[in-house]
Design an enzyme around this catalytic site. Structure first.
Site, PDB file in Angstrom:
ATOM      1  CB  CYS A 104     -95.396 -74.465  87.058  1.00 45.42           C
ATOM      2  SG  CYS A 104     -95.657 -72.726  86.569  1.00 45.42           S
TER       3      CYS A 104
ATOM      4  CG  LEU B  31     -95.346 -71.464  90.483  1.00 45.73           C
ATOM      5  CD1 LEU B  31     -93.804 -71.913  91.037  1.00 45.73           C
ATOM      6  CD2 LEU B  31     -96.277 -71.810  91.152  1.00 45.73           C
TER       7      LEU B  31
END
Lengths: 255, 303
Positions: free
Chosen positions: B129, B72
Protein backbone atom coordinates in the site's frame (compact mmCIF):
# COMPACT_ATOMS: atom_id res chain seq x y z
CA UNK A 1 -29.69 2.65 -5.75
CA UNK A 2 -30.10 1.50 -9.31
CA UNK A 3 -27.84 1.83 -12.35
CA UNK A 4 -30.15 3.10 -15.07
CA UNK A 5 -29.76 3.94 -18.73
CA UNK A 6 -31.31 7.34 -19.36
CA UNK A 7 -32.06 9.19 -22.58
CA UNK A 8 -31.10 12.85 -22.71
CA UNK A 9 -34.37 14.70 -23.23
CA UNK A 10 -33.24 18.31 -23.14
CA UNK A 11 -30.07 20.30 -22.49
CA UNK A 12 -30.17 24.08 -22.34
CA UNK A 13 -27.76 26.74 -21.12
CA UNK A 14 -29.64 28.73 -18.49
CA UNK A 15 -26.76 31.12 -17.68
CA UNK A 16 -23.19 31.41 -18.88
CA UNK A 17 -21.61 27.97 -18.32
CA UNK A 18 -24.62 26.61 -16.42
CA UNK A 19 -26.84 23.99 -18.00
CA UNK A 20 -30.16 22.41 -17.21
CA UNK A 21 -30.14 18.73 -18.24
CA UNK A 22 -33.31 16.64 -18.29
CA UNK A 23 -32.97 12.86 -18.48
CA UNK A 24 -35.74 10.41 -19.24
CA UNK A 25 -36.05 6.75 -18.29
CA UNK A 26 -38.55 4.27 -19.79
CA UNK A 27 -38.19 2.23 -16.63
CA UNK A 28 -39.96 3.74 -13.61
CA UNK A 29 -37.41 5.44 -11.37
CA UNK A 30 -36.95 4.40 -7.73
CA UNK A 31 -38.42 6.78 -5.11
CA UNK A 32 -36.29 9.92 -4.73
CA UNK A 33 -35.90 12.57 -2.05
CA UNK A 34 -34.85 16.19 -2.23
CA UNK A 35 -31.11 16.49 -1.57
CA UNK A 36 -30.23 13.09 -3.02
CA UNK A 37 -28.06 12.88 -6.13
CA UNK A 38 -27.23 10.76 -9.13
CA UNK A 39 -23.82 9.59 -10.37
CA UNK A 40 -23.45 9.90 -14.14
CA UNK A 41 -20.89 8.57 -16.61
CA UNK A 42 -18.93 11.04 -18.76
CA UNK A 43 -18.83 8.78 -21.84
CA UNK A 44 -15.15 9.48 -22.46
CA UNK A 45 -12.58 6.69 -21.97
CA UNK A 46 -10.02 9.21 -20.75
CA UNK A 47 -12.35 10.36 -17.96
CA UNK A 48 -13.40 7.12 -16.28
CA UNK A 49 -15.02 8.47 -13.11
CA UNK A 50 -18.71 9.22 -12.95
CA UNK A 51 -19.83 12.68 -11.85
CA UNK A 52 -22.27 13.40 -9.02
CA UNK A 53 -25.13 15.89 -9.55
CA UNK A 54 -27.95 16.76 -7.19
CA UNK A 55 -31.53 16.15 -8.27
CA UNK A 56 -33.16 19.47 -9.11
CA UNK A 57 -36.57 18.28 -10.30
CA UNK A 58 -37.79 14.71 -10.57
CA UNK A 59 -40.82 12.55 -11.19
CA UNK A 60 -41.45 8.87 -11.93
CA UNK A 61 -39.66 8.87 -15.28
CA UNK A 62 -37.44 11.92 -15.44
CA UNK A 63 -34.89 13.98 -13.56
CA UNK A 64 -33.53 17.46 -14.17
CA UNK A 65 -30.03 18.41 -13.09
CA UNK A 66 -28.31 21.77 -12.93
CA UNK A 67 -24.72 21.40 -14.11
CA UNK A 68 -22.03 24.06 -14.02
CA UNK A 69 -19.12 23.55 -16.41
CA UNK A 70 -16.08 23.41 -14.14
CA UNK A 71 -13.76 20.99 -15.93
CA UNK A 72 -13.34 18.52 -18.78
CA UNK A 73 -15.98 16.11 -17.47
CA UNK A 74 -18.78 18.63 -17.00
CA UNK A 75 -17.87 20.19 -20.36
CA UNK A 76 -18.35 16.84 -22.06
CA UNK A 77 -21.58 16.14 -20.18
CA UNK A 78 -23.06 19.51 -21.13
CA UNK A 79 -22.16 18.86 -24.78
CA UNK A 80 -24.41 15.77 -24.93
CA UNK A 81 -27.23 15.91 -27.48
CA UNK A 82 -30.87 15.13 -26.91
CA UNK A 83 -31.61 11.49 -27.70
CA UNK A 84 -28.18 10.37 -26.45
CA UNK A 85 -28.05 7.52 -23.90
CA UNK A 86 -26.22 7.93 -20.62
CA UNK A 87 -25.95 5.71 -17.54
CA UNK A 88 -26.36 6.94 -13.98
CA UNK A 89 -26.75 5.46 -10.52
CA UNK A 90 -29.85 6.90 -8.84
CA UNK A 91 -30.78 7.90 -6.16
CA UNK A 92 -27.80 8.21 -3.80
CA UNK A 93 -27.47 9.61 -0.29
CA UNK A 94 -29.66 10.62 2.60
CA UNK A 95 -31.13 13.86 1.25
CA UNK A 96 -32.83 16.53 3.35
CA UNK A 97 -35.00 15.04 6.09
CA UNK A 98 -36.65 17.72 8.21
CA UNK A 99 -38.30 16.24 11.32
CA UNK A 100 -42.05 16.56 12.06
CA UNK A 101 -41.31 19.35 14.59
CA UNK A 102 -39.57 21.39 11.91
CA UNK A 103 -42.56 23.31 10.64
CA UNK A 104 -40.92 26.53 9.41
CA UNK A 105 -38.05 25.94 7.03
CA UNK A 106 -35.58 28.51 5.72
CA UNK A 107 -33.83 27.54 2.50
CA UNK A 108 -30.53 29.33 1.98
CA UNK A 109 -28.94 28.77 -1.41
CA UNK A 110 -25.91 30.31 -3.06
CA UNK A 111 -25.46 30.24 -6.85
CA UNK A 112 -26.00 26.79 -8.36
CA UNK A 113 -26.17 25.59 -4.74
CA UNK A 114 -29.84 26.61 -4.86
CA UNK A 115 -30.59 23.57 -7.02
CA UNK A 116 -30.67 20.78 -4.38
CA UNK A 117 -33.16 22.79 -2.28
CA UNK A 118 -35.81 23.19 -4.97
CA UNK A 119 -37.74 19.94 -4.52
CA UNK A 120 -38.28 20.33 -0.75
CA UNK A 121 -41.86 21.47 -1.12
CA UNK A 122 -42.61 18.53 -3.41
CA UNK A 123 -41.28 16.11 -0.73
CA UNK A 124 -42.60 17.95 2.35
CA UNK A 125 -45.66 19.93 1.19
CA UNK A 126 -47.05 20.63 4.67
CA UNK A 127 -44.28 22.92 5.85
CA UNK A 128 -43.97 26.70 5.80
CA UNK A 129 -41.04 27.89 3.67
CA UNK A 130 -39.05 30.98 2.87
CA UNK A 131 -36.23 30.77 0.34
CA UNK A 132 -33.17 33.03 0.41
CA UNK A 133 -31.26 32.89 -2.85
CA UNK A 134 -27.94 34.66 -3.18
CA UNK A 135 -25.83 35.31 -6.28
CA UNK A 136 -22.68 37.30 -6.93
CA UNK A 137 -24.42 39.61 -9.41
CA UNK A 138 -27.43 39.98 -11.69
CA UNK A 139 -25.81 38.11 -14.60
CA UNK A 140 -25.29 34.99 -12.50
CA UNK A 141 -28.86 34.58 -11.33
CA UNK A 142 -30.26 31.13 -12.04
CA UNK A 143 -33.40 29.20 -11.00
CA UNK A 144 -34.96 32.33 -9.45
CA UNK A 145 -38.05 32.21 -11.70
CA UNK A 146 -38.63 28.52 -10.84
CA UNK A 147 -38.32 29.17 -7.09
CA UNK A 148 -40.71 32.15 -7.29
CA UNK A 149 -43.45 29.84 -8.59
CA UNK A 150 -43.13 27.59 -5.52
CA UNK A 151 -41.74 29.66 -2.69
CA UNK A 152 -41.76 33.03 -1.00
CA UNK A 153 -38.30 34.15 -2.20
CA UNK A 154 -35.85 36.79 -1.03
CA UNK A 155 -33.30 37.47 -3.76
CA UNK A 156 -29.94 39.02 -3.01
CA UNK A 157 -26.76 39.81 -4.92
CA UNK A 158 -23.37 40.60 -3.45
CA UNK A 159 -23.04 43.73 -5.62
CA UNK A 160 -26.66 44.84 -5.32
CA UNK A 161 -27.32 44.62 -9.07
CA UNK A 162 -30.55 42.73 -8.33
CA UNK A 163 -32.62 42.15 -5.20
CA UNK A 164 -31.19 43.05 -1.81
CA UNK A 165 -27.54 44.06 -1.68
CA UNK A 166 -25.03 41.92 0.21
CA UNK A 167 -24.57 38.32 1.30
CA UNK A 168 -27.50 35.95 1.39
CA UNK A 169 -26.97 35.27 5.11
CA UNK A 170 -27.34 39.02 5.80
CA UNK A 171 -30.60 39.03 3.84
CA UNK A 172 -31.73 36.06 5.92
CA UNK A 173 -30.94 37.90 9.15
CA UNK A 174 -32.82 41.02 8.01
CA UNK A 175 -35.99 38.98 7.57
CA UNK A 176 -35.83 37.13 10.90
CA UNK A 177 -38.52 39.32 12.52
CA UNK A 178 -41.05 38.14 9.95
CA UNK A 179 -39.71 34.58 9.52
CA UNK A 180 -37.96 32.75 12.35
CA UNK A 181 -37.33 29.19 11.09
CA UNK A 182 -37.17 25.94 13.10
CA UNK A 183 -34.51 24.66 10.75
CA UNK A 184 -32.22 25.93 7.99
CA UNK A 185 -31.48 23.81 4.91
CA UNK A 186 -28.64 25.08 2.80
CA UNK A 187 -26.19 24.54 -0.03
CA UNK A 188 -23.63 26.86 -1.58
CA UNK A 189 -20.02 27.99 -1.52
CA UNK A 190 -17.73 27.17 1.39
CA UNK A 191 -17.70 30.81 2.52
CA UNK A 192 -21.48 30.98 2.44
CA UNK A 193 -21.73 27.75 4.42
CA UNK A 194 -19.34 29.14 7.04
CA UNK A 195 -21.61 32.17 7.41
CA UNK A 196 -24.67 29.90 7.69
CA UNK A 197 -22.90 27.83 10.36
CA UNK A 198 -22.24 31.02 12.32
CA UNK A 199 -25.80 32.34 12.12
CA UNK A 200 -27.19 28.87 12.95
CA UNK A 201 -25.11 28.83 16.11
CA UNK A 202 -26.06 32.39 17.07
CA UNK A 203 -29.77 31.68 16.69
CA UNK A 204 -29.63 28.10 18.02
CA UNK A 205 -31.50 27.04 14.91
CA UNK A 206 -30.16 23.76 13.48
CA UNK A 207 -28.81 23.90 9.94
CA UNK A 208 -28.31 21.01 7.54
CA UNK A 209 -26.10 21.41 4.49
CA UNK A 210 -25.60 19.44 1.35
CA UNK A 211 -21.86 19.09 0.93
CA UNK A 212 -19.54 18.20 -1.88
CA UNK A 213 -16.34 16.25 -2.00
CA UNK A 214 -14.25 14.62 -4.70
CA UNK A 215 -16.03 11.35 -5.26
CA UNK A 216 -15.26 8.06 -7.01
CA UNK A 217 -17.59 5.03 -6.76
CA UNK A 218 -20.62 6.94 -5.45
CA UNK A 219 -22.02 3.82 -3.76
CA UNK A 220 -20.11 3.84 -0.48
CA UNK A 221 -17.44 1.26 -1.26
CA UNK A 222 -14.24 3.10 -2.11
CA UNK A 223 -14.00 5.54 0.83
CA UNK A 224 -12.49 8.43 -1.11
CA UNK A 225 -15.21 11.06 -0.55
CA UNK A 226 -15.01 11.03 3.23
CA UNK A 227 -15.28 14.08 5.44
CA UNK A 228 -14.61 14.45 9.17
CA UNK A 229 -17.93 14.37 11.05
CA UNK A 230 -18.39 14.86 14.80
CA UNK A 231 -20.23 11.92 16.37
CA UNK A 232 -22.74 11.92 19.25
CA UNK A 233 -20.02 10.72 21.66
CA UNK A 234 -17.82 13.67 20.70
CA UNK A 235 -15.36 11.65 18.62
CA UNK A 236 -14.67 12.58 14.99
CA UNK A 237 -14.98 9.99 12.25
CA UNK A 238 -14.43 10.03 8.52
CA UNK A 239 -17.82 9.48 6.96
CA UNK A 240 -18.72 8.97 3.33
CA UNK A 241 -20.16 12.07 1.65
CA UNK A 242 -21.93 9.81 -0.87
CA UNK A 243 -24.04 7.44 1.21
CA UNK A 244 -23.70 8.78 4.79
CA UNK A 245 -24.33 12.28 3.36
CA UNK A 246 -24.39 14.37 1.26
CA UNK A 247 -26.54 16.18 3.87
CA UNK A 248 -24.92 16.71 7.26
CA UNK A 249 -25.69 18.81 10.32
CA UNK A 250 -23.50 21.85 9.74
CA UNK A 251 -22.47 21.86 13.43
CA UNK A 252 -20.87 18.42 13.02
CA UNK A 253 -18.52 19.46 10.21
CA UNK A 254 -15.24 21.35 10.23
CA UNK A 255 -15.81 24.09 7.67
CA UNK B 1 -16.88 -23.79 -21.69
CA UNK B 2 -15.28 -24.38 -18.29
CA UNK B 3 -14.39 -21.19 -16.38
CA UNK B 4 -13.23 -22.90 -13.19
CA UNK B 5 -9.75 -22.14 -11.90
CA UNK B 6 -7.91 -23.48 -8.85
CA UNK B 7 -5.36 -21.52 -6.85
CA UNK B 8 -3.50 -23.12 -3.95
CA UNK B 9 -6.22 -25.74 -3.63
CA UNK B 10 -9.05 -23.20 -3.59
CA UNK B 11 -11.55 -23.55 -6.41
CA UNK B 12 -13.03 -20.43 -8.05
CA UNK B 13 -16.10 -20.75 -10.29
CA UNK B 14 -14.45 -18.25 -12.63
CA UNK B 15 -11.19 -16.28 -12.59
CA UNK B 16 -12.80 -12.91 -11.74
CA UNK B 17 -12.08 -11.59 -8.24
CA UNK B 18 -12.88 -8.06 -7.11
CA UNK B 19 -9.78 -6.21 -5.91
CA UNK B 20 -9.16 -4.97 -2.39
CA UNK B 21 -10.28 -1.42 -1.70
CA UNK B 22 -12.59 -1.14 -4.67
CA UNK B 23 -15.45 -3.33 -3.48
CA UNK B 24 -15.78 -2.63 0.26
CA UNK B 25 -16.95 -5.88 1.82
CA UNK B 26 -19.38 -6.54 -1.01
CA UNK B 27 -22.57 -5.17 0.54
CA UNK B 28 -22.76 -1.99 -1.54
CA UNK B 29 -22.46 -3.82 -4.85
CA UNK B 30 -24.97 -6.49 -3.86
CA UNK B 31 -27.58 -3.76 -4.40
CA UNK B 32 -26.73 -3.94 -8.11
CA UNK B 33 -26.33 -7.67 -8.74
CA UNK B 34 -25.97 -11.07 -7.09
CA UNK B 35 -22.29 -10.93 -6.21
CA UNK B 36 -22.14 -14.72 -5.83
CA UNK B 37 -21.63 -14.77 -9.63
CA UNK B 38 -18.06 -13.62 -8.94
CA UNK B 39 -15.15 -16.02 -8.69
CA UNK B 40 -14.09 -14.25 -5.51
CA UNK B 41 -14.12 -11.10 -3.43
CA UNK B 42 -11.05 -9.56 -1.85
CA UNK B 43 -11.88 -7.38 1.16
CA UNK B 44 -10.78 -3.84 1.92
CA UNK B 45 -7.38 -3.90 3.68
CA UNK B 46 -7.89 -4.87 7.32
CA UNK B 47 -5.80 -3.69 10.24
CA UNK B 48 -5.83 -4.74 13.91
CA UNK B 49 -7.42 -1.48 15.05
CA UNK B 50 -10.04 0.66 13.33
CA UNK B 51 -8.40 3.29 11.08
CA UNK B 52 -9.74 6.62 9.84
CA UNK B 53 -7.41 6.86 6.85
CA UNK B 54 -5.91 9.96 5.26
CA UNK B 55 -7.26 13.49 4.91
CA UNK B 56 -9.46 14.46 1.93
CA UNK B 57 -9.20 14.95 -1.02
CA UNK B 58 -8.27 11.31 -1.51
CA UNK B 59 -8.93 10.96 -5.23
CA UNK B 60 -7.69 12.55 -8.45
CA UNK B 61 -8.77 11.58 -11.93
CA UNK B 62 -6.01 11.46 -14.53
CA UNK B 63 -6.15 10.34 -18.15
CA UNK B 64 -7.60 6.82 -18.17
CA UNK B 65 -6.92 6.40 -14.50
CA UNK B 66 -7.37 7.51 -10.93
CA UNK B 67 -4.94 8.22 -8.12
CA UNK B 68 -6.18 7.41 -4.62
CA UNK B 69 -4.78 8.04 -1.18
CA UNK B 70 -7.44 6.49 1.06
CA UNK B 71 -4.83 5.18 3.49
CA UNK B 72 -6.47 1.97 4.72
CA UNK B 73 -9.59 3.40 6.36
CA UNK B 74 -11.28 0.29 7.74
CA UNK B 75 -13.36 -0.91 10.72
CA UNK B 76 -10.50 -3.01 12.16
CA UNK B 77 -10.51 -6.79 12.38
CA UNK B 78 -13.08 -6.92 15.20
CA UNK B 79 -15.45 -4.54 13.43
CA UNK B 80 -15.07 -6.65 10.29
CA UNK B 81 -15.91 -9.86 12.17
CA UNK B 82 -18.99 -8.26 13.73
CA UNK B 83 -20.34 -6.21 10.82
CA UNK B 84 -19.21 -7.89 7.63
CA UNK B 85 -18.35 -11.55 8.12
CA UNK B 86 -21.98 -12.74 8.48
CA UNK B 87 -22.82 -11.23 5.08
CA UNK B 88 -19.68 -12.65 3.43
CA UNK B 89 -20.48 -16.04 4.96
CA UNK B 90 -23.86 -16.01 3.19
CA UNK B 91 -22.23 -15.70 -0.25
CA UNK B 92 -21.36 -18.50 -2.62
CA UNK B 93 -17.99 -17.09 -3.66
CA UNK B 94 -14.37 -17.26 -2.52
CA UNK B 95 -13.57 -14.69 0.19
CA UNK B 96 -10.03 -13.34 0.43
CA UNK B 97 -9.16 -11.24 3.48
CA UNK B 98 -6.60 -8.52 2.70
CA UNK B 99 -4.48 -7.71 5.78
CA UNK B 100 -2.16 -4.78 6.48
CA UNK B 101 -0.12 -3.51 9.40
CA UNK B 102 2.70 -1.33 10.66
CA UNK B 103 4.85 -4.03 12.21
CA UNK B 104 5.60 -7.72 11.73
CA UNK B 105 3.61 -8.40 14.91
CA UNK B 106 0.57 -6.63 13.40
CA UNK B 107 0.71 -8.91 10.37
CA UNK B 108 1.21 -12.13 12.31
CA UNK B 109 -1.56 -11.28 14.81
CA UNK B 110 -3.92 -10.48 11.93
CA UNK B 111 -3.01 -13.64 10.06
CA UNK B 112 -3.85 -15.66 13.15
CA UNK B 113 -7.17 -13.82 13.65
CA UNK B 114 -8.39 -14.06 10.05
CA UNK B 115 -7.34 -17.72 9.85
CA UNK B 116 -9.95 -18.44 12.53
CA UNK B 117 -12.79 -16.95 10.44
CA UNK B 118 -14.72 -19.69 8.68
CA UNK B 119 -15.96 -17.38 5.89
CA UNK B 120 -12.39 -16.48 4.90
CA UNK B 121 -10.96 -18.86 2.30
CA UNK B 122 -7.63 -17.16 1.60
CA UNK B 123 -5.46 -14.35 2.97
CA UNK B 124 -3.85 -11.62 0.88
CA UNK B 125 -0.84 -9.97 2.47
CA UNK B 126 -0.84 -6.26 1.69
CA UNK B 127 2.79 -5.17 1.77
CA UNK B 128 2.36 -2.78 -1.12
CA UNK B 129 0.00 0.00 0.00
CA UNK B 130 1.63 3.28 -1.06
CA UNK B 131 -0.66 5.39 1.13
CA UNK B 132 0.40 4.71 4.69
CA UNK B 133 3.48 6.07 6.41
CA UNK B 134 4.55 3.06 8.42
CA UNK B 135 4.59 -0.55 7.28
CA UNK B 136 2.61 -1.17 4.12
CA UNK B 137 4.96 -0.73 1.23
CA UNK B 138 8.01 -0.55 3.49
CA UNK B 139 7.78 -4.35 3.77
CA UNK B 140 7.23 -4.76 0.06
CA UNK B 141 10.13 -2.91 -1.58
CA UNK B 142 13.29 -4.84 -0.78
CA UNK B 143 13.27 -8.52 -1.80
CA UNK B 144 14.76 -9.59 1.54
CA UNK B 145 12.00 -7.87 3.52
CA UNK B 146 9.34 -9.46 1.29
CA UNK B 147 10.80 -12.86 2.09
CA UNK B 148 11.06 -12.13 5.82
CA UNK B 149 7.51 -10.87 6.27
CA UNK B 150 6.10 -13.72 4.17
CA UNK B 151 7.97 -16.26 6.25
CA UNK B 152 6.81 -14.68 9.51
CA UNK B 153 3.15 -14.50 8.44
CA UNK B 154 3.16 -17.99 6.95
CA UNK B 155 3.80 -19.44 10.42
CA UNK B 156 0.52 -18.01 11.74
CA UNK B 157 -1.60 -18.16 8.60
CA UNK B 158 -3.72 -21.30 8.42
CA UNK B 159 -5.30 -20.38 5.07
CA UNK B 160 -3.56 -20.20 1.68
CA UNK B 161 -1.43 -17.05 1.65
CA UNK B 162 -1.28 -14.66 -1.31
CA UNK B 163 1.42 -11.98 -1.22
CA UNK B 164 0.38 -8.78 -3.03
CA UNK B 165 3.34 -7.17 -4.75
CA UNK B 166 4.06 -3.52 -5.42
CA UNK B 167 5.15 -2.37 -8.88
CA UNK B 168 7.24 0.39 -7.31
CA UNK B 169 10.34 -1.79 -7.03
CA UNK B 170 13.67 -2.32 -8.79
CA UNK B 171 12.96 -5.79 -10.15
CA UNK B 172 9.56 -7.43 -9.89
CA UNK B 173 10.97 -10.91 -10.63
CA UNK B 174 13.23 -10.69 -7.56
CA UNK B 175 10.30 -9.73 -5.33
CA UNK B 176 8.13 -12.50 -6.78
CA UNK B 177 10.88 -15.03 -6.06
CA UNK B 178 11.26 -13.66 -2.52
CA UNK B 179 7.56 -14.20 -1.83
CA UNK B 180 7.87 -17.74 -3.17
CA UNK B 181 10.97 -18.40 -1.07
CA UNK B 182 9.15 -17.04 1.98
CA UNK B 183 6.47 -19.67 1.51
CA UNK B 184 3.72 -17.76 -0.30
CA UNK B 185 1.07 -20.02 -1.84
CA UNK B 186 0.40 -17.45 -4.56
CA UNK B 187 1.26 -13.87 -5.49
CA UNK B 188 -0.97 -11.07 -6.73
CA UNK B 189 0.20 -8.07 -8.75
CA UNK B 190 0.27 -5.23 -9.38
CA UNK B 191 -0.81 -2.91 -6.62
CA UNK B 192 -1.11 0.76 -7.62
CA UNK B 193 1.71 2.68 -9.26
CA UNK B 194 2.95 5.62 -7.19
CA UNK B 195 1.87 8.90 -8.76
CA UNK B 196 0.63 12.43 -8.20
CA UNK B 197 -1.64 15.06 -9.72
CA UNK B 198 -1.19 18.83 -9.56
CA UNK B 199 -3.52 21.80 -10.06
CA UNK B 200 -1.51 24.34 -12.09
CA UNK B 201 -3.77 27.22 -11.00
CA UNK B 202 -3.43 26.77 -7.26
CA UNK B 203 0.02 25.13 -7.57
CA UNK B 204 -1.18 22.56 -5.07
CA UNK B 205 -1.31 18.78 -5.27
CA UNK B 206 -4.88 17.50 -5.81
CA UNK B 207 -4.46 14.92 -3.06
CA UNK B 208 -4.19 16.04 0.57
CA UNK B 209 -1.58 13.28 0.90
CA UNK B 210 0.39 14.88 -2.02
CA UNK B 211 0.83 11.56 -3.80
CA UNK B 212 -1.08 8.31 -4.06
CA UNK B 213 -1.53 5.16 -6.11
CA UNK B 214 -2.47 5.21 -9.78
CA UNK B 215 -4.87 2.57 -11.05
CA UNK B 216 -7.18 2.04 -14.01
CA UNK B 217 -6.55 1.36 -17.72
CA UNK B 218 -3.55 3.73 -17.66
CA UNK B 219 -1.48 1.09 -15.83
CA UNK B 220 -2.53 -2.03 -17.75
CA UNK B 221 0.59 -2.24 -19.97
CA UNK B 222 2.83 -1.95 -16.89
CA UNK B 223 0.83 -4.66 -15.14
CA UNK B 224 0.93 -7.06 -18.10
CA UNK B 225 4.70 -6.75 -18.33
CA UNK B 226 5.17 -7.36 -14.62
CA UNK B 227 2.86 -10.39 -14.55
CA UNK B 228 4.80 -11.79 -17.50
CA UNK B 229 8.12 -11.27 -15.70
CA UNK B 230 6.81 -12.75 -12.46
CA UNK B 231 5.44 -15.76 -14.34
CA UNK B 232 8.87 -16.49 -15.73
CA UNK B 233 10.38 -16.21 -12.23
CA UNK B 234 8.11 -18.34 -10.02
CA UNK B 235 6.19 -21.62 -9.98
CA UNK B 236 3.40 -20.53 -7.59
CA UNK B 237 0.16 -19.25 -9.15
CA UNK B 238 -0.27 -15.58 -9.98
CA UNK B 239 -3.34 -13.40 -9.64
CA UNK B 240 -2.97 -10.59 -12.17
CA UNK B 241 -4.44 -7.12 -11.94
CA UNK B 242 -4.01 -3.58 -13.18
CA UNK B 243 -6.58 -1.72 -15.27
CA UNK B 244 -8.76 -4.67 -16.24
CA UNK B 245 -11.94 -3.27 -17.82
CA UNK B 246 -13.32 -6.10 -19.96
CA UNK B 247 -13.21 -9.86 -20.65
CA UNK B 248 -10.55 -9.39 -23.35
CA UNK B 249 -8.26 -7.84 -20.73
CA UNK B 250 -8.78 -10.92 -18.53
CA UNK B 251 -7.58 -13.21 -21.33
CA UNK B 252 -4.50 -11.04 -21.92
CA UNK B 253 -3.52 -11.30 -18.24
CA UNK B 254 -4.06 -15.06 -18.23
CA UNK B 255 -2.03 -15.50 -21.40
CA UNK B 256 0.97 -13.73 -19.84
CA UNK B 257 0.73 -15.99 -16.79
CA UNK B 258 -2.12 -15.12 -14.43
CA UNK B 259 -4.22 -18.03 -13.13
CA UNK B 260 -6.94 -15.58 -12.09
CA UNK B 261 -7.39 -11.82 -12.09
CA UNK B 262 -8.64 -9.04 -9.88
CA UNK B 263 -10.91 -6.31 -11.17
CA UNK B 264 -10.45 -3.07 -9.26
CA UNK B 265 -11.01 0.43 -10.56
CA UNK B 266 -13.56 -0.84 -13.08
CA UNK B 267 -15.96 -1.42 -10.16
CA UNK B 268 -15.56 2.21 -9.22
CA UNK B 269 -16.23 3.41 -12.77
CA UNK B 270 -19.23 1.13 -13.27
CA UNK B 271 -20.96 -0.70 -10.39
CA UNK B 272 -21.84 -3.61 -12.68
CA UNK B 273 -18.37 -3.97 -14.25
CA UNK B 274 -17.30 -7.22 -12.57
CA UNK B 275 -20.59 -8.92 -13.37
CA UNK B 276 -20.37 -7.76 -16.99
CA UNK B 277 -16.83 -9.15 -17.26
CA UNK B 278 -17.94 -12.51 -15.81
CA UNK B 279 -20.81 -12.68 -18.33
CA UNK B 280 -18.67 -11.61 -21.30
CA UNK B 281 -15.79 -13.95 -20.48
CA UNK B 282 -17.60 -17.07 -21.70
CA UNK B 283 -18.57 -15.45 -25.01
CA UNK B 284 -15.11 -14.04 -25.67
CA UNK B 285 -13.37 -17.30 -24.69
CA UNK B 286 -15.69 -19.32 -26.94
CA UNK B 287 -14.92 -17.00 -29.84
CA UNK B 288 -11.24 -17.93 -29.34
CA UNK B 289 -12.09 -21.67 -29.21
CA UNK B 290 -11.12 -21.97 -25.56
CA UNK B 291 -12.85 -24.90 -23.79
CA UNK B 292 -11.04 -24.65 -20.49
CA UNK B 293 -10.15 -21.16 -19.32
CA UNK B 294 -7.19 -22.45 -17.30
CA UNK B 295 -5.63 -23.91 -20.47
CA UNK B 296 -4.57 -20.44 -21.62
CA UNK B 297 -2.53 -19.56 -18.53
CA UNK B 298 1.02 -18.71 -19.58
CA UNK B 299 0.48 -19.46 -23.28
CA UNK B 300 2.10 -16.28 -24.54
CA UNK B 301 3.94 -17.01 -27.77
CA UNK B 302 7.26 -15.28 -27.87
CA UNK B 303 10.67 -15.90 -29.39
Amino acid sequence: MKDIEFTVKEIKEIASGIFSITLFSDEELPPMRCGQFLHMEVKDDALPLRRPFCLYKFDEHSVTLIVAVVGKGTKKICAMKSGEKVRAIIPIGNGFMPAPEHKKIALIGGGVGCAPLFALKQCYPDKEYKAFLGFSSKDNIVLYEDFKKEYDVVLSTDDGSAGEKGYVTDAFKRHLSEFMPDIILTCGSENMLKAVAKVSKELSVPAYMSGENRMACGVGACLVCTCAVKQKDGSVRNMRACVDGPVFNIADLEL
Amino acid sequence: MNTKVTIAGVEFKNPIITASGTFGFGKEYSEFYDISVLGGICTKGLTLERREGNKSPRIAETNMGIINSVGLQNPGIDGFIKEDVPFLDSLDTVVIANIAGNTEQDYTALAEKVSAIKAVDMVELNISCPNVKAGGMAFGVLPQSVENITKAVKKYCKKPLIVKLSPNVANIADNARSAENGGADAISLINTVAGMAVDYRTRKPILANVSGGLSGPAIKPIALKMVHEAYKAVKIPIIGMGGIMCAEDVLEFMIVGASAVQVGSANIFDPQAAQRIVNDLTTVAKSCNIDNISDIVGTLKWQ
